[in-house]
Design a protein around this motif. Sequence first.
Motif, mmCIF file in Angstrom:
data_model
loop_
_atom_site.group_PDB
_atom_site.id
_atom_site.type_symbol
_atom_site.label_atom_id
_atom_site.label_comp_id
_atom_site.label_asym_id
_atom_site.label_seq_id
_atom_site.Cartn_x
_atom_site.Cartn_y
_atom_site.Cartn_z
ATOM 1 N N TYR A 55 0.925 -1.080 0.173
ATOM 2 C CA TYR A 55 0.007 0.231 0.084
ATOM 3 C C TYR A 55 0.785 1.106 0.030
ATOM 4 O O TYR A 55 1.730 1.257 0.670
ATOM 5 C CB TYR A 55 -1.000 -0.124 1.085
ATOM 6 C CG TYR A 55 -1.859 1.049 1.301
ATOM 7 C CD1 TYR A 55 -3.180 0.914 0.694
ATOM 8 C CD2 TYR A 55 -1.679 2.430 1.712
ATOM 9 C CE1 TYR A 55 -4.039 2.179 0.793
ATOM 10 C CE2 TYR A 55 -2.468 3.428 1.694
ATOM 11 C CZ TYR A 55 -3.583 3.396 1.066
ATOM 12 O OH TYR A 55 -4.671 4.433 1.246
ATOM 13 N N LEU A 57 1.097 5.074 0.662
ATOM 14 C CA LEU A 57 0.163 6.418 1.411
ATOM 15 C C LEU A 57 0.909 7.600 0.769
ATOM 16 O O LEU A 57 1.948 7.877 0.995
ATOM 17 C CB LEU A 57 0.494 6.074 3.165
ATOM 18 C CG LEU A 57 -0.230 7.187 3.758
ATOM 19 C CD1 LEU A 57 -1.652 7.120 3.729
ATOM 20 C CD2 LEU A 57 0.264 6.782 5.265
ATOM 21 N N PHE A 63 -5.184 6.743 5.531
ATOM 22 C CA PHE A 63 -5.413 5.555 5.444
ATOM 23 C C PHE A 63 -6.362 5.068 6.309
ATOM 24 O O PHE A 63 -6.347 5.342 7.376
ATOM 25 C CB PHE A 63 -3.954 4.904 5.473
ATOM 26 C CG PHE A 63 -4.068 3.058 5.684
ATOM 27 C CD1 PHE A 63 -4.143 2.393 4.660
ATOM 28 C CD2 PHE A 63 -4.280 2.864 7.133
ATOM 29 C CE1 PHE A 63 -4.310 1.077 4.913
ATOM 30 C CE2 PHE A 63 -4.519 1.489 7.239
ATOM 31 C CZ PHE A 63 -4.402 0.437 5.931
ATOM 32 N N ASN A 148 -0.578 10.823 6.675
ATOM 33 C CA ASN A 148 0.599 11.145 6.401
ATOM 34 C C ASN A 148 0.884 12.608 6.085
ATOM 35 O O ASN A 148 0.526 13.342 4.959
ATOM 36 C CB ASN A 148 1.030 10.389 4.800
ATOM 37 C CG ASN A 148 2.365 10.784 4.442
ATOM 38 O OD1 ASN A 148 3.246 11.209 5.109
ATOM 39 N ND2 ASN A 148 2.830 10.482 3.318
#
Length: 222
Positions: A55, A57, A63, A148
């Motif tokens: 994945y 980010l 997320f 993030n």
Amino acid sequence: MVKKVKLSVFIMALAFNIYGDNFPYLWSSYTTYFKQDIDDRGNNIQIAANYLDGYILLPKTIFSFNEDVTSKIPEQNLGVACVLINDKRVLGYGGGLCQVSSTLYAASLYAGLSIYERKPHSKIVSYIPAGFDATVSKDDGVDLKIYNPYRCKLLIRATVRENGLTISIYGTKPKLRDVRVFTTKPEKIGNFFHTTTVREVFSSGRMVFSEVVSRDIYMVSE
């Protein structure tokens, strides 16, 4: 449904092959362990790790474990394992997913990511220290959401080897600050354990700031 799982794993593996070389910097890594050959916990952990692995980010994005992992897993692919429901440990489908979300939560704390949403278990779990756990439940709307805040992309890797789950976070750029995370020893007050999780951020060996991440309360097991 097995074909769908394999296809999803293939797509994530392909994504890592495409982007992997662009994420050379390890920001954090955390490992938890589970017992094998008792129930389907190991299988459930492996499946969730497959969906999480690879994945990416993006900067300034959130997320969601439920949206990006749990909701994508066909329910019939999950087996029965021990779960906490209404403060009771019972067998239920999907037992082990909370270990994946908890391991990711711990890795995210050490990576210096922001936590938008997180809820501890009702009781202390065996696979991770109190204060580092993060329970999830799609049906109950309990989620782990991570933000993030940086200007670079981050790659999440989740691997299972024997009885160990490791989640690592890599960046396209080096992590600029060192992060230390610790939790106090659970203190029993009445029928509850209390613990505090603190994160300290350092730059060039000097502390930039310290923050209380959470103050958690767990029921004492009967």
